[in-house]
Design a protein around this motif. Sequence first.
Motif, mmCIF file in Angstrom:
data_model
loop_
_atom_site.group_PDB
_atom_site.id
_atom_site.type_symbol
_atom_site.label_atom_id
_atom_site.label_comp_id
_atom_site.label_asym_id
_atom_site.label_seq_id
_atom_site.Cartn_x
_atom_site.Cartn_y
_atom_site.Cartn_z
ATOM 1 N N PHE A 1 -79.438 67.714 -48.186
ATOM 2 C CA PHE A 1 -80.106 69.007 -48.318
ATOM 3 C C PHE A 1 -81.481 68.861 -48.968
ATOM 4 O O PHE A 1 -82.442 69.496 -48.534
ATOM 5 C CB PHE A 1 -79.213 69.981 -49.087
ATOM 6 C CG PHE A 1 -77.892 70.204 -48.411
ATOM 7 C CD1 PHE A 1 -77.793 71.001 -47.279
ATOM 8 C CD2 PHE A 1 -76.742 69.588 -48.883
ATOM 9 C CE1 PHE A 1 -76.578 71.193 -46.633
ATOM 10 C CE2 PHE A 1 -75.517 69.777 -48.249
ATOM 11 C CZ PHE A 1 -75.438 70.577 -47.124
ATOM 12 N N ASP A 2 -81.571 68.012 -49.975
ATOM 13 C CA ASP A 2 -82.877 67.752 -50.600
ATOM 14 C C ASP A 2 -83.801 67.019 -49.635
ATOM 15 O O ASP A 2 -84.999 67.317 -49.563
ATOM 16 C CB ASP A 2 -82.706 66.940 -51.888
ATOM 17 C CG ASP A 2 -82.006 67.727 -52.985
ATOM 18 O OD1 ASP A 2 -82.103 68.976 -52.986
ATOM 19 O OD2 ASP A 2 -81.358 67.096 -53.833
ATOM 20 N N HIS B 1 -75.392 74.775 -51.274
ATOM 21 C CA HIS B 1 -76.787 74.677 -50.825
ATOM 22 C C HIS B 1 -77.164 75.817 -49.884
ATOM 23 O O HIS B 1 -78.118 75.726 -49.117
ATOM 24 C CB HIS B 1 -77.029 73.325 -50.161
ATOM 25 C CG HIS B 1 -76.936 72.188 -51.125
ATOM 26 N ND1 HIS B 1 -75.763 71.549 -51.388
ATOM 27 C CD2 HIS B 1 -77.863 71.628 -51.926
ATOM 28 C CE1 HIS B 1 -75.975 70.617 -52.297
ATOM 29 N NE2 HIS B 1 -77.230 70.646 -52.644
ATOM 30 N N SER C 1 -78.528 79.214 -48.266
ATOM 31 C CA SER C 1 -79.771 79.987 -48.381
ATOM 32 C C SER C 1 -79.534 81.297 -49.130
ATOM 33 O O SER C 1 -80.467 81.863 -49.689
ATOM 34 C CB SER C 1 -80.352 80.267 -46.993
ATOM 35 O OG SER C 1 -79.429 80.999 -46.214
ATOM 36 N N GLY D 1 -80.780 77.924 -51.458
ATOM 37 C CA GLY D 1 -80.759 76.615 -50.809
ATOM 38 C C GLY D 1 -81.369 76.665 -49.421
ATOM 39 O O GLY D 1 -81.918 77.687 -48.998
ATOM 40 N N CYS E 1 -79.575 75.743 -46.528
ATOM 41 C CA CYS E 1 -78.556 75.716 -45.466
ATOM 42 C C CYS E 1 -78.033 77.117 -45.147
ATOM 43 O O CYS E 1 -77.672 77.882 -46.042
ATOM 44 C CB CYS E 1 -77.404 74.823 -45.909
ATOM 45 S SG CYS E 1 -76.243 74.470 -44.580
#
Length: 153
Positions: A82-83, A129, A131, A135, A137
């Motif tokens: 994700f990062d 993660h 949104s 995040g 995703c």
Amino acid sequence: AILMWTIGNEWNYNGLYTGMSLWDAQGRMQEVASVIKQHDQEHPVACIYGELKTLKEVVRNTPAVDVWGVNAYRGISFGNLFDQYAALSDKPLFLGEYGADAFNARIGREDQFAQAEATRRLTEEIVAHSSVSGGVCIGGFVFELADEWWKDD
């Protein structure tokens, strides 16, 4: 209801099944996404990529794609996926497929409990993660509802 159009699946690996180079396949994805947008401006267009290698350049050269799906099989965790994605693109991300096979190679048989645990952990990472909480995703699709043991033959 149509949520979004999704084109291609791991086309960076399969050359759209005709042996196209990465950049020829990317051009085809841009072309298809553009045609969809000519006919439907109400729904986003998504494209599913295998892992993250070269994705930064592909995203830059495929502006008609609004959302990126990534298929990444990294074991029982997505690690820093994700990062890594957030550093590549500001477009929404979803996992085009994720999960674990029910066959446990360590014990040589089906292990539905281990499969459920892996799927639970991966799903929790997607939620962490999300949104919804800042995040990158927007979700994911569990792959798959039937194991593909025949592929080992």
